[in-house]
Scaffold this active site. Structure first.
Site, PDB file in Angstrom:
ATOM      1  N   HIS A 315      42.647  41.104  32.687  1.00  0.00           N
ATOM      2  CA  HIS A 315      41.155  41.083  33.632  1.00  0.00           C
ATOM      3  C   HIS A 315      42.198  40.420  34.761  1.00  0.00           C
ATOM      4  O   HIS A 315      43.371  40.339  34.903  1.00  0.00           O
ATOM      5  CB  HIS A 315      40.568  40.247  32.829  1.00  0.00           C
ATOM      6  N   ASP A 373      34.199  43.644  27.656  1.00  0.00           N
ATOM      7  CA  ASP A 373      33.924  45.343  26.909  1.00  0.00           C
ATOM      8  C   ASP A 373      34.093  45.464  26.005  1.00  0.00           C
ATOM      9  O   ASP A 373      33.670  46.932  25.826  1.00  0.00           O
ATOM     10  CB  ASP A 373      34.513  46.125  28.865  1.00  0.00           C
TER      11      ASP A 373
END
Length: 442
Positions: A315, A373
């Site tokens: 991320h 996700d």
């Protein structure tokens, strides 16, 4: 441009920037948590230089009190409250209220706010006809972008951004109608009749009912499924100044109406590097196929010459385990157990992939941990949604954060139209005739 020399005398809470032989004092603004920032708003006027920061990796474009992230520690808070606590004790409407108004409502306030939201769940009947203009194979996000933007043509009593009442009405309409638009986008894509909102249901239950009920039979909404949907909405409600939120703020800085601003946010979210990442993560797991292929694909992910990427890992902000992923991993197991998938090969593959990746020195060194996700796509698939709907659900949730951030931006007294600058590396001045006479090598 000739630089203007500034005093070299040190000042409290300032940073010193030396360019050639000139020194510039830049104010430092203190954050309540996280990194302090250096104010460079006068740098160009005083020095003739801009800063260069592709992707805004080191630039704070605004001041905000909505969401705080500590990527190193894996912390995510809405208005100071840890997201794990909200996921455990709250629901999406209460979290929306928290994000927009700044604190948790009491029971009387929450009851009133729920009523204000459900009063706006219906769509104008003429607006519903918009769906018939789309191809049947249109991506639901294409419909989401178009219909969200079209709201401004039908709800003209909430377009005045200078009127606080109209701003709040617009925010409630966007949150309420997003679920209806999303559900209708799904129904249209699968060729089923639209289901109108049921205001006796919770926000998550209503969305599920609009998606999966049909006129010919009753649809019972299992509590574990509606709660899972509620938590997914809460965890995706806001995430600081990400690409889509920055898009909403940038569009809003021009004075555009709130429906147009949120439609711009939906368009930004559609990208596979942003809201579409959960769909990409599920597709990646299906590509890997089974546990025997994990090591091979981990090596492919580590190979810089290979285009394969482990979607759902890493991320921009988090350099630790995404706190949302921890919550969803637990929810994922409960949902799969409920729907009767005791041994889902994709889930088993995901767990094994996570285990091996977190032991790999490359992933440890790069601080690549599972993000939100990684598990959300598996949960949504188990509930019954196709991959094309994953980003739609993300956008429905994010309307809470977008409207909170947009409202905060409008109220900011120093807010001005966004106008990034550039490092120009193109041609210098040329004469038109000489260009036409040059040999074209295209």
């Amino acid at each position: 441009m000739k630089s203007k020399k500034k005093s070299t005398k040190s000042k409290k809470n300032t940073a010193k920037l030396i360019i050639n032989s000139n020194t510039y004092q830049l104010p430092i603004h203190k954050a309540t948590e996280g990194s302090d920032v250096i104010n460079i708003t006068k740098l160009f006027s005083e020095s003739g230089y801009f800063t260069y920061d592709p992707g805004f990796t080191s630039t704070a474009a605004c001041e905000s009190k909505v969401t705080y992230i500590d990527g190193e520690k894996g912390i995510l808070r809405y208005r100071g409250i840890d997201v794990s606590e909200l996921a455990e004790k709250s629901d999406f409407i209460e979290v929306s209220n928290l994000l927009i108004y700044g604190d948790l409502p009491n029971q009387k306030q929450l009851k009133k706010y729920r009523k204000l939201i459900v009063n706006h769940t219906m769509l104008n009947e003429q607006l519903i006809k918009f769906f018939n203009g789309f191809r049947r194979d249109a991506h639901p996000m294409a419909m989401m972008v178009g219909v969200m933007g079209a709201l401004s043509a039908f709800y003209q009593d909430s377009l005045d951004i200078n009127d606080p009442h109209q701003r709040m009405t617009a925010a409630r309409r966007i949150i309420a109608k997003a679920a209806t638009i999303g559900a209708m986008s799904y129904k249209y894509s699968v060729g089923q009749p639209f289901v109108y909102p049921d205001n006796e249901l919770s926000y998550a239950e209503n969305f599920l009912n609009m998606c999966f009920s049909v006129p010919s039979e009753n649809y019972k909404i299992p509590k574990i499924i509606s709660r899972a949907m509620d938590i997914i909405l809460i965890l995706h409600a806001d995430h600081e100044q990400n690409a889509s939120t920055s898009t909403v703020r940038l569009a809003g800085s021009s004075g555009a109406n709130p429906f147009a601003c949120v439609a711009a946010g939906v368009a930004s979210l559609w990208g596979p590097a942003h809201g579409g990442a959960n769909q990409a993560a599920l597709e990646m797991l299906e590509t890997i196929g089974n546990k025997n292929n994990i090591d091979k694909y981990i090596e492919k992910a580590k190979d810089k010459t290979d285009e394969f990427k482990l979607m759902g890992f890493g991320h921009r902000v988090y350099k630790n385990y995404d706190p949302r992923a921890k919550i969803l991993k637990n929810i994922c197991k409960k949902v799969l157990a409920h729907v009767g998938v005791k041994k889902d090969p994709i889930l088993e593959l995901a767990i094994e992939l996570e285990k091996r990746a977190l032991k790999d020195s490359y992933f440890i060194q790069k601080k690549l941990y599972p993000n939100v996700d990684f598990y959300s796509g598996i949960i949504l698939r188990a509930i019954g949604f196709p991959p094309e709907m994953f980003t739609v659900i993300f956008s429905i949730a994010r309307t809470a954060g977008w409207t909170a951030q947009w409202t905060e931006m409008i109220d900011d007294p120093i807010q001005k139209i966004g106008r990034p600058r550039q490092l120009y590396t193109g041609n210098k001045s040329q004469k038109y005739g000489k260009i036409r006479s040059k040999k074209n090598t295209r």
